[in-house]
Design a protein around this motif. Structure first.
Motif, PDB file in Angstrom:
ATOM      1  N   ALA A  70       0.825  -1.215   0.000  1.00 25.07           N
ATOM      2  CA  ALA A  70       0.000   0.000   0.000  1.00 25.07           C
ATOM      3  C   ALA A  70       0.855   1.259   0.000  1.00 25.07           C
ATOM      4  N   ALA A  71       1.913   1.279   0.806  1.00 24.08           N
ATOM      5  CA  ALA A  71       2.769   2.475   0.858  1.00 24.08           C
ATOM      6  C   ALA A  71       3.464   2.708  -0.481  1.00 24.08           C
ATOM      7  N   ALA A  72       4.040   1.657  -1.060  1.00 22.75           N
ATOM      8  CA  ALA A  72       4.722   1.805  -2.352  1.00 22.75           C
ATOM      9  C   ALA A  72       3.728   2.215  -3.437  1.00 22.75           C
ATOM     10  N   TYR A  73       2.577   1.569  -3.480  1.00 21.69           N
ATOM     11  CA  TYR A  73       1.573   1.876  -4.500  1.00 21.69           C
ATOM     12  C   TYR A  73       1.132   3.335  -4.416  1.00 21.69           C
ATOM     13  N   ASP A  74       0.781   3.790  -3.225  1.00 22.00           N
ATOM     14  CA  ASP A  74       0.261   5.151  -3.071  1.00 22.00           C
ATOM     15  C   ASP A  74       1.292   6.210  -3.457  1.00 22.00           C
ATOM     16  N   ALA A  75       2.556   6.027  -3.049  1.00 22.29           N
ATOM     17  CA  ALA A  75       3.593   7.014  -3.374  1.00 22.29           C
ATOM     18  C   ALA A  75       3.843   7.065  -4.879  1.00 22.29           C
ATOM     19  N   VAL A  76       3.924   5.897  -5.529  1.00 25.33           N
ATOM     20  CA  VAL A  76       4.191   5.869  -6.970  1.00 25.33           C
ATOM     21  C   VAL A  76       2.985   6.374  -7.762  1.00 25.33           C
ATOM     22  N   LEU A  77       1.777   5.995  -7.358  1.00 22.45           N
ATOM     23  CA  LEU A  77       0.590   6.452  -8.081  1.00 22.45           C
ATOM     24  C   LEU A  77       0.496   7.976  -8.055  1.00 22.45           C
ATOM     25  N   GLN A  78       0.730   8.578  -6.904  1.00 24.19           N
ATOM     26  CA  GLN A  78       0.670  10.044  -6.842  1.00 24.19           C
ATOM     27  C   GLN A  78       1.738  10.669  -7.722  1.00 24.19           C
TER      28      GLN A  78
END
Length: 194
Positions: free
Chosen positions: A172-180
């Protein structure tokens, strides 16, 4: 902390005090630059005790996300985006990379660190696909120069898969940072590369 990365400076399993991202302008990244030696010199100049990554994305564009015991920082440049298994011809001096630094407040063994790296890479790919950058042969899945660094305490925890709470936090942390970061880049440059 224990760091696992494929960073251009001090890759592999190392003990480090910091993980650095060094900004380099697109104009500096020509074929004449020996990036590995240059980065090593930059690290030595500041007496860095860590791992170092390179980016041509201006550093004020970094994005962060935290979920439980996992904290991610990403710089996302998509100028040299690729689709896995394909290669797009170079588009002049249009560079970009996705750097992810993820810190886990947990003590992991090497096997758990390797498993966590797969989750970070999968989260990166899912985020880029969900952001919707289109290439001539389909959706982008990353860039040709992506880099991941994972930091944690050394320990004996063996499992960090998707079915564990820690694995879910990592993803979740990796996904959210990269998506933004990808959404920000697309807002500036458009959602299609030729």
């Amino acid at each position: 902390m224990r760091v696992l990365s494929f960073a251009p400076y001090r890759p592999g399993f190392v003990t480090a005090r910091q993980v650095l991202i060094r900004y380099v302008r697109n104009d500096d990244l020509g074929p004449e630059l020996d990036a590995l030696n240059w980065l090593a010199g930059q690290a030595a100049r500041i007496d860095a005790q860590g791992v170092a990554l390179l980016t041509s994305r201006e550093l004020h564009h970094y994005c962060t996300a935290a979920h439980g015991r996992a904290r991610a920082l990403a710089t996302v440049g998509l100028g040299n985006a690729e689709r896995i298994g394909r290669h797009r011809a170079a588009q002049g001096a249009d560079y970009g990379t996705i750097n992810i630094i993820l810190r886990i407040d947990a003590a992991l063994d090497q096997t758990a660190m390797l498993e966590a790296m797969t989750l970070i890479a999968e989260a990166r790919t899912a985020a880029i696909m969900d952001a919707g950058l289109r290439l001539p042969d389909g959706a982008a899945t990353g860039t040709g120069t992506d880099c991941i660094a994972l930091a944690c305490d050394a320990g004996d925890r063996v499992f960090t898969g998707k079915h564990t709470a820690l694995g879910q936090m990592i993803g979740a942390a990796a996904y959210d940072a990269v998506l933004q970061g990808a959404r920000d880049w697309i807002a500036e440059h458009g959602d299609r590369l030729d």
